[in-house]
Design an enzyme around this catalytic site. Structure first.
Site, PDB file in Angstrom:
ATOM      1  N   PHE A  62      -0.173 -13.202  -7.821  1.00  0.00           N
ATOM      2  CA  PHE A  62       0.985 -12.565  -7.189  1.00  0.00           C
ATOM      3  C   PHE A  62       0.487 -11.814  -5.959  1.00  0.00           C
ATOM      4  O   PHE A  62      -0.228 -10.812  -6.070  1.00  0.00           O
ATOM      5  CB  PHE A  62       1.718 -11.601  -8.113  1.00  0.00           C
ATOM      6  N   ASP A  87      -7.493  -9.032  -2.772  1.00  0.00           N
ATOM      7  CA  ASP A  87      -6.192  -8.385  -2.748  1.00  0.00           C
ATOM      8  C   ASP A  87      -6.231  -7.227  -3.740  1.00  0.00           C
ATOM      9  O   ASP A  87      -6.049  -7.398  -4.939  1.00  0.00           O
ATOM     10  CB  ASP A  87      -5.097  -9.389  -3.122  1.00  0.00           C
ATOM     11  N   LYS A 147       0.518  -0.357  -1.278  1.00  0.00           N
ATOM     12  CA  LYS A 147       1.055   0.484  -2.344  1.00  0.00           C
ATOM     13  C   LYS A 147       0.539   1.922  -2.289  1.00  0.00           C
ATOM     14  O   LYS A 147       1.085   2.746  -1.577  1.00  0.00           O
ATOM     15  CB  LYS A 147       0.810  -0.161  -3.705  1.00  0.00           C
TER      16      LYS A 147
END
Length: 401
Positions: free
Chosen positions: A141, A226, A255
Site C-alpha cells: 500500500f 516507503d 504522515k
C-alpha cells in the site's frame, strides 16, 4: 436524531463514499484521547495511521504552528522563505542523507520517488528511454493515485480505475529469490515498505531487508523505503529499516512528519539521486511551505532527542508481550508488528475485523480493521502505560464476549 446520527446522515448525503468510517463523530481530542459530539471519550489506538505519532494537540507542534501562522503560511516555491533551508537541512541530517524534496501527502511523495528513480535510471544508470522498471511487493500500500494503484494487488483499490500505468513488476513480499530473478538492466528501483501496514502490519522475514540492500547495491538498483507509516518513531527506531541496520538509497516520508497538524511529506536521498532534477521538472505549490516547514522542523527536533523512539520501543515490548498471551488462546490466531504497532488476526468465528472494531468502539476504544478479521493497533507514542493497559483490557473483554 442524535447529534451523531445527524452528522453521519449529512455526511452520507453530501460526500462521496470513498471511506467506511466507524459510526463515531469526533469533536475534540487531546493526547491519546478523543471526545465525540455526544461527549463520550475514546482511546485512540490508531493515531491517524501513524500521522498522530505525537498525539492529538501536541503542545510543541501547536505552538510552532501558531507562531508560524502569525508570520507567513505560503509563498509557493516561486520565492525562498526563511524556514525552508533549515527544514531540509535538519531532515536530511536526521535521515543521514544529503537532500530533501518536500511535498504534501504520502501519495505525492511516492509519486515523486517513482519519478526520481526513473529519471536517475535514464540519466545515471543509462537505461534506454521509456524502458525503466520498478519492482514492488505484493499486498503493498503506497497510496491511491492512478500510477500507484497500477501496481496494487488490492482489488478494491484497483478495480475500475484503468487503464493502468506500465513500468512496474510485482513480486511476493519477503521472497528474495523471486526479487533477484526479476532484476534486469532496466530495473531502476525496488520500492518496499519495511513493514507492510495496510496488509496487516506484516514484518518481513529476518534478514530480508539487509539482503535487499546488498542485492540492490550489487545490481546498481535504488532501494526505496516507503517509511510513511513505519518511520519517525513508530517501531521503536527512527526508521523501521534500522532494525536490520539498513540505510536505503531513498526514504519516502509523510504522515507523522506533519505531526497530525498539516500534511507534510518528503523524499530524502543523496545528492547523486535527487540531483537529477532541474528547475521546472517537478514541483508542488504547497510543497515545503512555511507552515509545513515550521511544524516539520519541530517534529525533527522532537525525534532528535530519541525520547519517542525509546518510548515506542519500551511500550511496544509491553504491548507485544500482552498480545502474545492472547495468541493461540482460541480468540487470536496471530500477532505481528514492531514497537507500538501491531496487527492482530482474530479467529474468524468471533467476527470480522469491522465487527470487532465496532465492539471495541462501544467500549471506548478506536481501532481499524483490514483484510477480513485483522485489526491494527497503533496508538500515539505519547500514550500512557495505564491507558494502553486499559485499551488492552477492553480488547480482552471483547474477545471473551
Amino acid at each position: 436524531m442524535s447529534a451523531t446520527e445527524n452528522a453521519i446522515a449529512s455526511a452520507e448525503a453530501h460526500s462521496a463514499h470513498n471511506y467506511h468510517p466507524l459510526p463515531v463523530v469526533v469533536a475534540s481530542a487531546d493526547g491519546a484521547w478523543m471526545t465525540d459530539v455526544e461527549g463520550r471519550r475514546y482511546l485512540d489506538m490508531l493515531a491517524g495511521y501513524s500521522a498522530l505519532n505525537f498525539g492529538h494537540g501536541n503542545r510543541r507542534l501547536i505552538d510552532a504552528a501558531k507562531a508560524q501562522l502569525e508570520r507567513v503560511t505560503l509563498t509557493s516555491r516561486a520565492f525562498h522563505h526563511d524556514r525552508f533551508a533549515e527544514f531540509c537541512t535538519r531532515l536530511a541530517e536526521l535521515c543521514g542523507m544529503e537532500m530533501v524534496l518536500p511535498m504534501n501527502t504520502g501519495a505525492e511523495a511516492v509519486e515523486t520517488a517513482v519519478k526520481t528513480a526513473r529519471k536517475w535510471g535514464y540519466q545515471v544508470k543509462g537505461v534506454p528511454d521509456g524502458r525503466a522498471k520498478i519492482i514492488v511487493a505484493g499486498n503493498n500500500f503506497h497510496g491511491r493515485t492512478t500510477t500507484i494503484i497500477s501496481f496494487s494487488t488490492d482489488t478494491e483499490a484497483r478495480a475500475d480505475f484503468g487503464p493502468y500505468t506500465p513500468g512496474f513488476e510485482i513480486v511476493p513480499y519477503g521472497d528474495l529469490t523471486t526479487l533477484e530473478a526479476a532484476i534486469t538492466h532496466n530495473t531502476v528501483a525496488v520500492l518496499l515498505e519495511p513493514i507492510q501496514g495496510e496488509a496487516g502490519v506484516l514484518v518481513p522475514p529476518p534478514g530480508y531487508l539487509a539482503a535487499v540492500r546488498e542485492l540492490t547495491r550489487e545490481r546498481n538498483v535504488l532501494f526505496v523505503a516507503d517509511e510513511i507509516q513505519s518511520g519517525l518513531g513508530r517501531t521503536g527506531k527512527t526508521f523501521a529499516c534500522e532494525h536490520e541496520g539498513v540505510v536505503p538509497d531513498m526514504y519516502v516520508l509523510g504522515k507523522a512528519l506533519g505531526g497530525g497538524v498539516v500534511p507534510v511529506s518528503a523524499v530524502v536521498s543523496s545528492a547523486e539521486v535527487l540531483g537529477v532534477f532541474r528547475p521546472g521538472e517537478h514541483g508542488s505549490t504547497f510543497g515545503g511551505n512555511p507552515l509545513a516547514c515550521a511544524v516539520g522542523l519541530e517534529v525533527v527536533a522532537m525525534l532528535e532527542t530519541g525520547e519517542f523512539q525509546r518510548r515506542a520501543a519500551e511500550l511496544g515490548d509491553h504491548l507485544h508481550r500482552e498480545l502474545g498471551l492472547l495468541a493461540g488462546g482460541g480468540a487470536v490466531e496471530t500477532v505481528r508488528g514492531r514497537g507500538l504497532w501491531a496487527g492482530v488476526d482474530i479467529v474468524p468465528a468471533l467476527g470480522t475485523g469491522r465487527e470487532i472494531s465496532e465492539r471495541l468502539m462501544d467500549r471506548g476504544v478506536l481501532v481499524k480493521d483490514t483484510h477480513g478479521s485483522t485489526i491494527r493497533l497503533a496508538p500515539p507514542l505519547v500514550i500512557g502505560k495505564e491507558d494502553l493497559d486499559w485499551g488492552l483490557d477492553q480488547l480482552r473483554a471483547v474477545l471473551a464476549e
